[in-house]
Motif scaffolding. Structure first.
Motif, PDB file in Angstrom:
ATOM      1  N   ALA A  67      11.586  47.894 -15.116  1.00 41.18           N
ATOM      2  CA  ALA A  67      10.660  47.086 -15.906  1.00 41.18           C
ATOM      3  C   ALA A  67      10.265  45.880 -15.066  1.00 41.18           C
ATOM      4  CB  ALA A  67      11.301  46.624 -17.219  1.00 41.18           C
ATOM      5  N   HIS A  68       9.039  45.410 -15.249  1.00 37.65           N
ATOM      6  CA  HIS A  68       8.646  44.182 -14.536  1.00 37.65           C
ATOM      7  C   HIS A  68       7.571  43.452 -15.330  1.00 37.65           C
ATOM      8  CE1 HIS A  68       4.910  46.083 -13.199  1.00 37.65           C
ATOM      9  NE2 HIS A  68       4.543  44.946 -12.649  1.00 37.65           N
ATOM     10  N   ALA A  69       7.515  42.145 -15.088  1.00 31.41           N
ATOM     11  CA  ALA A  69       6.481  41.283 -15.646  1.00 31.41           C
ATOM     12  C   ALA A  69       6.181  40.210 -14.612  1.00 31.41           C
ATOM     13  CB  ALA A  69       6.938  40.650 -16.957  1.00 31.41           C
ATOM     14  N   GLY A  70       4.899  40.061 -14.256  1.00 30.80           N
ATOM     15  CA  GLY A  70       4.528  39.111 -13.219  1.00 30.80           C
ATOM     16  C   GLY A  70       4.296  39.804 -11.894  1.00 30.80           C
ATOM     17  N   ASP A  71       4.535  39.075 -10.789  1.00 31.49           N
ATOM     18  CA  ASP A  71       4.245  39.639  -9.477  1.00 31.49           C
ATOM     19  C   ASP A  71       5.485  39.863  -8.612  1.00 31.49           C
ATOM     20  OD1 ASP A  71       4.842  37.016  -8.877  1.00 31.49           O
ATOM     21  OD2 ASP A  71       3.024  36.644  -7.689  1.00 31.49           O
ATOM     22  N   SER A  72       6.668  39.870  -9.200  1.00 30.36           N
ATOM     23  CA  SER A  72       7.831  40.387  -8.480  1.00 30.36           C
ATOM     24  C   SER A  72       7.764  41.911  -8.572  1.00 30.36           C
ATOM     25  CB  SER A  72       9.134  39.864  -9.083  1.00 30.36           C
ATOM     26  OG  SER A  72       9.266  38.480  -8.831  1.00 30.36           O
ATOM     27  N   ARG A  73       8.103  42.581  -7.476  1.00 34.98           N
ATOM     28  CA  ARG A  73       7.838  44.021  -7.369  1.00 34.98           C
ATOM     29  C   ARG A  73       9.109  44.851  -7.254  1.00 34.98           C
ATOM     30  NH1 ARG A  73       2.892  44.567  -2.927  1.00 34.98           N
ATOM     31  NH2 ARG A  73       1.286  43.504  -4.159  1.00 34.98           N
ATOM     32  N   ILE A  74       8.934  46.149  -7.566  1.00 36.88           N
ATOM     33  CA  ILE A  74       9.954  47.158  -7.294  1.00 36.88           C
ATOM     34  C   ILE A  74       9.290  48.279  -6.492  1.00 36.88           C
ATOM     35  CG2 ILE A  74      11.700  48.700  -8.261  1.00 36.88           C
ATOM     36  CD1 ILE A  74      11.544  47.063 -10.858  1.00 36.88           C
ATOM     37  N   TYR A  75       9.970  48.705  -5.437  1.00 38.38           N
ATOM     38  CA  TYR A  75       9.493  49.788  -4.576  1.00 38.38           C
ATOM     39  C   TYR A  75      10.487  50.945  -4.610  1.00 38.38           C
ATOM     40  CZ  TYR A  75       6.362  46.425  -2.140  1.00 38.38           C
ATOM     41  OH  TYR A  75       5.406  45.492  -1.816  1.00 38.38           O
ATOM     42  N   HIS A  76       9.962  52.168  -4.556  1.00 40.18           N
ATOM     43  CA  HIS A  76      10.796  53.364  -4.418  1.00 40.18           C
ATOM     44  C   HIS A  76      10.402  54.061  -3.119  1.00 40.18           C
ATOM     45  CE1 HIS A  76      11.904  57.648  -6.057  1.00 40.18           C
ATOM     46  NE2 HIS A  76      12.774  57.200  -5.164  1.00 40.18           N
ATOM     47  N   PHE A  77      11.355  54.213  -2.217  1.00 37.69           N
ATOM     48  CA  PHE A  77      11.144  54.900  -0.955  1.00 37.69           C
ATOM     49  C   PHE A  77      11.966  56.197  -0.952  1.00 37.69           C
ATOM     50  CE2 PHE A  77      10.977  50.292  -0.127  1.00 37.69           C
ATOM     51  CZ  PHE A  77       9.668  50.176   0.321  1.00 37.69           C
ATOM     52  N   ARG A  78      11.407  57.222  -0.335  1.00 37.54           N
ATOM     53  CA  ARG A  78      12.120  58.497  -0.209  1.00 37.54           C
ATOM     54  C   ARG A  78      11.911  59.050   1.201  1.00 37.54           C
ATOM     55  NH1 ARG A  78      11.750  62.494  -5.068  1.00 37.54           N
ATOM     56  NH2 ARG A  78      13.532  61.179  -5.676  1.00 37.54           N
ATOM     57  N   LEU A 127      17.192  60.555  -8.951  1.00 42.20           N
ATOM     58  CA  LEU A 127      17.265  60.066  -7.579  1.00 42.20           C
ATOM     59  C   LEU A 127      17.977  61.099  -6.713  1.00 42.20           C
ATOM     60  CD1 LEU A 127      18.319  56.384  -8.327  1.00 42.20           C
ATOM     61  CD2 LEU A 127      16.050  57.167  -7.609  1.00 42.20           C
ATOM     62  N   GLN A 128      17.758  61.001  -5.402  1.00 41.60           N
ATOM     63  CA  GLN A 128      18.380  61.954  -4.495  1.00 41.60           C
ATOM     64  C   GLN A 128      18.720  61.277  -3.182  1.00 41.60           C
ATOM     65  OE1 GLN A 128      14.983  64.665  -4.559  1.00 41.60           O
ATOM     66  NE2 GLN A 128      14.500  64.157  -2.447  1.00 41.60           N
ATOM     67  N   ALA A 129      19.525  61.950  -2.388  1.00 41.29           N
ATOM     68  CA  ALA A 129      19.879  61.419  -1.076  1.00 41.29           C
ATOM     69  C   ALA A 129      18.609  61.158  -0.275  1.00 41.29           C
ATOM     70  CB  ALA A 129      20.782  62.408  -0.347  1.00 41.29           C
ATOM     71  N   GLY A 130      18.584  60.008   0.387  1.00 41.76           N
ATOM     72  CA  GLY A 130      17.392  59.607   1.120  1.00 41.76           C
ATOM     73  C   GLY A 130      16.509  58.652   0.351  1.00 41.76           C
ATOM     74  N   SER A 173      13.708  36.392  -2.457  1.00 42.55           N
ATOM     75  CA  SER A 173      14.854  37.062  -3.057  1.00 42.55           C
ATOM     76  C   SER A 173      14.584  38.554  -3.108  1.00 42.55           C
ATOM     77  CB  SER A 173      15.138  36.520  -4.464  1.00 42.55           C
ATOM     78  OG  SER A 173      13.987  36.648  -5.284  1.00 42.55           O
ATOM     79  N   LEU A 174      15.634  39.337  -2.883  1.00 46.36           N
ATOM     80  CA  LEU A 174      15.481  40.790  -2.909  1.00 46.36           C
ATOM     81  C   LEU A 174      16.812  41.465  -3.163  1.00 46.36           C
ATOM     82  CD1 LEU A 174      15.025  42.165   0.751  1.00 46.36           C
ATOM     83  CD2 LEU A 174      15.749  39.834   0.244  1.00 46.36           C
ATOM     84  N   ALA A 175      16.731  42.683  -3.694  1.00 43.63           N
ATOM     85  CA  ALA A 175      17.895  43.543  -3.911  1.00 43.63           C
ATOM     86  C   ALA A 175      17.519  44.935  -3.439  1.00 43.63           C
ATOM     87  CB  ALA A 175      18.295  43.567  -5.382  1.00 43.63           C
ATOM     88  N   ILE A 176      18.379  45.533  -2.617  1.00 48.79           N
ATOM     89  CA  ILE A 176      18.127  46.857  -2.061  1.00 48.79           C
ATOM     90  C   ILE A 176      19.284  47.782  -2.400  1.00 48.79           C
ATOM     91  CG2 ILE A 176      17.800  48.204   0.056  1.00 48.79           C
ATOM     92  CD1 ILE A 176      16.617  45.685   1.342  1.00 48.79           C
ATOM     93  N   VAL A 177      18.960  48.958  -2.897  1.00 54.22           N
ATOM     94  CA  VAL A 177      19.957  50.010  -3.153  1.00 54.22           C
ATOM     95  C   VAL A 177      19.518  51.256  -2.394  1.00 54.22           C
ATOM     96  CG1 VAL A 177      21.053  51.482  -4.877  1.00 54.22           C
ATOM     97  CG2 VAL A 177      20.537  49.092  -5.431  1.00 54.22           C
ATOM     98  N   LYS A 178      20.420  51.798  -1.579  1.00 55.80           N
ATOM     99  CA  LYS A 178      20.138  53.017  -0.790  1.00 55.80           C
ATOM    100  C   LYS A 178      21.103  54.131  -1.198  1.00 55.80           C
ATOM    101  CE  LYS A 178      19.175  53.074   3.576  1.00 55.80           C
ATOM    102  NZ  LYS A 178      19.253  52.902   5.053  1.00 55.80           N
ATOM    103  N   LEU A 179      20.563  55.332  -1.245  1.00 54.79           N
ATOM    104  CA  LEU A 179      21.373  56.518  -1.516  1.00 54.79           C
ATOM    105  C   LEU A 179      21.472  57.314  -0.218  1.00 54.79           C
ATOM    106  CD1 LEU A 179      20.492  55.520  -4.329  1.00 54.79           C
ATOM    107  CD2 LEU A 179      20.323  57.898  -5.040  1.00 54.79           C
ATOM    108  N   ASP A 180      22.567  57.122   0.481  1.00 51.78           N
ATOM    109  CA  ASP A 180      22.743  57.757   1.785  1.00 51.78           C
ATOM    110  C   ASP A 180      23.361  59.140   1.624  1.00 51.78           C
ATOM    111  OD1 ASP A 180      21.735  55.578   3.156  1.00 51.78           O
ATOM    112  OD2 ASP A 180      23.697  54.613   3.345  1.00 51.78           O
ATOM    113  N   PRO A 181      22.846  60.123   2.375  1.00 53.59           N
ATOM    114  CA  PRO A 181      23.407  61.478   2.275  1.00 53.59           C
ATOM    115  C   PRO A 181      24.821  61.538   2.801  1.00 53.59           C
ATOM    116  CG  PRO A 181      21.802  61.344   4.055  1.00 53.59           C
ATOM    117  CD  PRO A 181      21.714  60.055   3.307  1.00 53.59           C
ATOM    118  N   LEU A 182      25.620  62.427   2.231  1.00 58.92           N
ATOM    119  CA  LEU A 182      26.980  62.673   2.705  1.00 58.92           C
ATOM    120  C   LEU A 182      26.939  63.805   3.709  1.00 58.92           C
ATOM    121  CD1 LEU A 182      28.933  62.569  -0.672  1.00 58.92           C
ATOM    122  CD2 LEU A 182      28.837  60.777   1.068  1.00 58.92           C
ATOM    123  N   PHE A 183      27.543  63.582   4.860  1.00 55.48           N
ATOM    124  CA  PHE A 183      27.553  64.609   5.906  1.00 55.48           C
ATOM    125  C   PHE A 183      28.927  65.242   6.007  1.00 55.48           C
ATOM    126  CE2 PHE A 183      24.221  61.606   7.226  1.00 55.48           C
ATOM    127  CZ  PHE A 183      23.136  62.467   7.273  1.00 55.48           C
TER     128      PHE A 183
END
Length: 252
Positions: A120-131, A188-191, A242-252
């Motif tokens: 959820a967001h309101a204003g100009d703070s953003r959320i990005y999804h990378f894959r 969500l998935q690895a990567g 300010s920022l928060a990053i969460v990564k889903l790293d694959p298990l090898f």
């Protein structure tokens, strides 16, 4: 959480070139469900103490509501709506008692143990999804320049450097109800990586730069690099970051 990846996460915050810090950020692990995470970014506005009070209220409200959330039975989108709406009301009450005009943006995302994510967001703070190194989706700002982009009057590139880029169409703590957009990622998935950030960060980067940085670096390293690079590019005129990053790293 579904198997096949491990979660890495970090936050970063810096005063930038401002005299005081009005941004706030938190990354919370659920007290009863360790695989349930909540990330919140709030960019406070309204003078030194007013803006900080507003962003602090967002953090406090999010923390209290998240602690009562049960991922097995509760609706995640409803939780995020409640965080936005209650933060808005509390900030308005703060304005009455303090005779100030505190306002704040919010960008909040939740990751459930089952692997779905809600934003959820309101204003100009953003959320990005990378894959896998590419941007899949990002939130659209509630701002004047975003309305110009939506109308086709200016491009995304022109919006970055528009003289009115700091004018918001809505946020928390105003007389009107805040604008609010809800988004969900079914699985969500690895990567995958998700980042929430204030405009003091995203203003200085293309999506490709953000994606490559987050892909190549750990969340902690990415936070440090993006803050350092944004400060360099701001040339002494930078906002709070300010920022928060969460990564889903694959298990090898």
């Amino acid at each position: 959480m579904s198997k096949g990846y491990r979660i890495q996460a970090s936050t970063g915050i810096h005063r930038g070139d401002r005299d005081y810090q009005q941004d706030q950020v938190c990354l919370l692990r659920h007290p009863r469900h360790p695989a349930c995470l909540l990330a919140v970014v709030a960019d406070g506005m309204g003078g030194r103490s007013g803006g900080r009070k507003a962003s602090d209220q967002v953090m406090l409200t999010a923390r209290q509501l998240f602690e009562r959330y049960d991922p097995d039975t509760d609706d995640a989108s409803a939780l995020l709506r409640q965080i936005v709406e209650e933060s808005h009301l509390v900030i308005k009450l703060t304005a009455v008692s303090s005779e100030q005009e505190p306002h704040s943006t919010i960008a909040v995302f939740l990751i459930n143990p089952s692997g779905d994510s809600h934003w959820a967001h309101a204003g100009d703070s953003r959320i990005y999804h990378f894959r896998n190194g590419k941007m899949v989706f990002r939130t659209m700002d509630h701002s004047y320049v975003q309305t110009l982009v939506d109308k086709g009057e200016i491009s995304e590139e022109e919006a970055q450097n528009h003289p009115n880029s700091n004018i918001l169409a809505g946020c928390l703590g105003t007389d009107n109800d805040p604008p609010m957009d809800i988004h969900a990622v079914p699985q969500l998935q690895a990567g995958d990586a998700i980042m929430a950030c204030s405009d003091g960060v995203w203003h200085y980067f293309t999506p490709e730069e953000l994606s490559s940085t987050i892909t190549m670096l750990s969340p902690r390293e990415a936070c440090e690099f993006l803050i350092q690079k944004a400060r360099s590019r701001a040339r002494g005129t930078g906002d709070n970051l300010s920022l928060a990053i969460v990564k889903l790293d694959p298990l090898f």
